[in-house]
Write an enzyme that holds these catalytic residues in place. Structure first.
Site, PDB file in Angstrom:
ATOM      1  N   VAL A 152      26.597  -0.057 -35.165  1.00 36.71           N
ATOM      2  CA  VAL A 152      26.769   0.371 -37.344  1.00 36.71           C
ATOM      3  C   VAL A 152      27.177  -1.508 -36.872  1.00 36.71           C
ATOM      4  CG1 VAL A 152      28.187   0.591 -39.092  1.00 36.71           C
ATOM      5  CG2 VAL A 152      27.938   2.572 -36.818  1.00 36.71           C
ATOM      6  N   HIS A 163      33.261   9.106 -36.459  1.00 35.53           N
ATOM      7  CA  HIS A 163      31.954   9.329 -36.312  1.00 35.53           C
ATOM      8  C   HIS A 163      31.660   9.819 -37.427  1.00 35.53           C
ATOM      9  CE1 HIS A 163      29.795   9.097 -32.444  1.00 35.53           C
ATOM     10  NE2 HIS A 163      30.321   8.223 -32.724  1.00 35.53           N
ATOM     11  N   LEU A 182      34.513  -0.992 -35.033  1.00 38.36           N
ATOM     12  CA  LEU A 182      33.225  -0.326 -35.554  1.00 38.36           C
ATOM     13  C   LEU A 182      32.216   0.467 -34.898  1.00 38.36           C
ATOM     14  CD1 LEU A 182      31.651  -2.383 -38.689  1.00 38.36           C
ATOM     15  CD2 LEU A 182      32.743  -0.402 -38.795  1.00 38.36           C
ATOM     16  N   ASP A 183      31.372   1.480 -34.461  1.00 40.38           N
ATOM     17  CA  ASP A 183      30.374   2.443 -33.634  1.00 40.38           C
ATOM     18  C   ASP A 183      29.152   0.637 -33.099  1.00 40.38           C
ATOM     19  OD1 ASP A 183      32.053   4.739 -33.637  1.00 40.38           O
ATOM     20  OD2 ASP A 183      30.283   5.454 -35.156  1.00 40.38           O
ATOM     21  N   ARG A 184      29.067   0.931 -32.215  1.00 42.49           N
ATOM     22  CA  ARG A 184      27.987  -0.201 -31.662  1.00 42.49           C
ATOM     23  C   ARG A 184      26.968  -0.537 -32.601  1.00 42.49           C
ATOM     24  NH1 ARG A 184      27.393  -1.683 -25.332  1.00 42.49           N
ATOM     25  NH2 ARG A 184      26.206  -3.532 -25.798  1.00 42.49           N
TER      26      ARG A 184
END
Length: 223
Positions: free
Chosen positions: A61, A157, A57-59
């Site tokens: 999120v 993204h 997961l993106d940081r």
């Protein structure tokens, strides 16, 4: 980090916004190391603990992250994520109301590595990859709309980029057009749940992560 499910082959945790899943150039302690420490302490394991990262997961999120505790589970999970056999549901908060209460978004995304950003196009262009998601509006507060999102592809993204293209950037996501950042540096995108057939036992696993402890999330009324 909140443990949500664990057995001999997999462990599923809830990631806080701001945590990185795997080590990077920042040198910050990644979630994977925190989970290893948790396993080592809980099960009193000597030596190194195996932990496989099946997805990220993106940081900024929050939400569900699945790890493998055995190499067999990791290989199978990697295949399942690649073929779309792991079903993930996300929640996002956006200030702008979507044009429809539910729909499907289909774009062609081009990733810019230098900017760490993706750009969405309505038609295929060079170096683009097709991105598809379904959304529906499931709640609202005085200032925000909550969207439930199901990914049909997994692109860089993707949710952030496609919602912004629709005119609905995610709360706090300055990179994709939000007006201001969130106080804690997060974006209001939450990996709410995951469902898949267990790679070893073959049982159906469904795990849900609690919403972030944030007054804005708590102010949303379900429709």
């Amino acid at each position: 980090m909140i443990p949500l499910y664990e057995d001999n082959h997999i462990i599923i945790v809830s990631k806080a916004p701001g945590e990185i899943v795997q080590g990077d150039k920042t040198g910050d302690t990644p979630l994977s190391e925190s989970v290893k420490d948790y396993i080592k302490e809980k099960y009193r394991k000597p030596g190194n603990v195996f932990l496989g990262v099946a997805h990220r997961l993106d940081r900024p999120v929050s939400g569900v992250v699945v790890f493998a505790r055995t190499s067999k589970a990791l290989a199978r999970l990697n295949d399942m994520f690649r073929t779309g056999d792991v079903h993930k549901t996300y929640l996002a908060l956006t200030r702008n109301e979507p044009p429809h209460s539910e729909g499907m978004l289909e774009h062609w995304l081009v990733r810019n590595e230098r900017q760490n950003k993706s750009y969405a196009y309505d038609r295929e262009v060079p170096q683009s990859k097709k991105a598809v998601l379904k959304y529906r509006v499931t709640g609202r507060s005085d200032n925000y709309f909550m969207l439930e999102i199901n990914l049909l592809t997994g692109r860089h993204h993707q949710i952030r980029c496609q919602l912004a293209k629709m005119g609905c950037p995610i709360r706090g996501d300055l990179k994709y057009g939000a007006r201001r950042s969130n106080p804690d540096g997060s974006i209001s995108l939450h990996a709410r749940s995951v469902e898949f057939v267990h790679p070893v036992s073959k049982q159906t696993i469904h795990v849900e992560a609690p919403l972030p402890d944030d007054i804005v999330w708590k102010s949303v009324r379900e429709l």
